[in-house]
Design a protein around this motif. Structure first.
Motif, short mmCIF file in Angstrom:
data_model
loop_
_atom_site.label_atom_id
_atom_site.label_comp_id
_atom_site.label_asym_id
_atom_site.label_seq_id
_atom_site.Cartn_x
_atom_site.Cartn_y
_atom_site.Cartn_z
N ILE A 1 -6.15 -2.33 1.25
CA ILE A 1 -6.24 -1.13 0.40
C ILE A 1 -5.13 -0.15 0.76
O ILE A 1 -4.49 0.43 -0.13
CB ILE A 1 -7.63 -0.48 0.53
N CYS A 2 -4.86 0.01 2.04
CA CYS A 2 -3.80 0.92 2.49
C CYS A 2 -2.43 0.46 1.98
O CYS A 2 -1.64 1.26 1.49
CB CYS A 2 -3.81 1.00 4.01
N VAL A 3 -2.16 -0.83 2.07
CA VAL A 3 -0.87 -1.37 1.62
C VAL A 3 -0.73 -1.21 0.11
O VAL A 3 0.34 -0.83 -0.38
CB VAL A 3 -0.72 -2.84 2.05
N VAL A 4 -1.79 -1.49 -0.63
CA VAL A 4 -1.73 -1.36 -2.09
C VAL A 4 -1.49 0.09 -2.48
O VAL A 4 -0.65 0.38 -3.35
CB VAL A 4 -3.03 -1.90 -2.74
N LEU A 5 -2.19 1.02 -1.86
CA LEU A 5 -1.98 2.43 -2.19
C LEU A 5 -0.58 2.90 -1.80
O LEU A 5 0.04 3.68 -2.53
CB LEU A 5 -3.05 3.29 -1.50
N PHE A 6 -0.09 2.42 -0.68
CA PHE A 6 1.27 2.78 -0.27
C PHE A 6 2.30 2.25 -1.27
O PHE A 6 3.25 2.95 -1.63
CB PHE A 6 1.56 2.22 1.14
N ALA A 7 2.10 1.02 -1.74
CA ALA A 7 3.02 0.44 -2.72
C ALA A 7 2.94 1.22 -4.04
O ALA A 7 3.97 1.44 -4.69
CB ALA A 7 2.68 -1.02 -2.96
N MET A 8 1.76 1.67 -4.42
CA MET A 8 1.61 2.45 -5.65
C MET A 8 2.34 3.79 -5.53
O MET A 8 2.94 4.26 -6.50
CB MET A 8 0.13 2.67 -5.96
N VAL A 9 2.30 4.38 -4.36
CA VAL A 9 3.01 5.65 -4.16
C VAL A 9 4.52 5.42 -4.22
O VAL A 9 5.25 6.22 -4.81
CB VAL A 9 2.62 6.27 -2.80
N LEU A 10 4.99 4.31 -3.64
CA LEU A 10 6.43 4.04 -3.65
C LEU A 10 6.97 3.81 -5.06
O LEU A 10 8.08 4.23 -5.38
CB LEU A 10 6.74 2.83 -2.79
#
Length: 58
Positions: free
Chosen positions: A41-50
């Motif tokens: 979940i953290c990686v997906v949210l980080f990718a969405m922010v990028l």
């Protein structure tokens, strides 16, 4: 979610100290699963922010 994973980890350690191997391994398995779900979940949210998904544009 990480708080719940930490809880299961502590339960696993305590159960292992008292000799409850089955409960210990089950709690450790749950802790692993919850930890990896939180990481995903953290990686997906980080990718969405990028990539800017959900950003307010004017």
């Amino acid at each position: 979610m990480l708080r719940l994973a930490l809880f299961f980890l502590i339960v696993s350690i305590i159960a292992g100290l008292f000799g409850f191997g089955g409960i210990s391994s089950a709690a450790a398995g749950m802790a692993k699963i919850l930890f990896f779900i939180a990481v995903i979940i953290c990686v997906v949210l980080f990718a969405m922010v990028l990539i800017g998904v959900g950003a307010v544009s004017k």
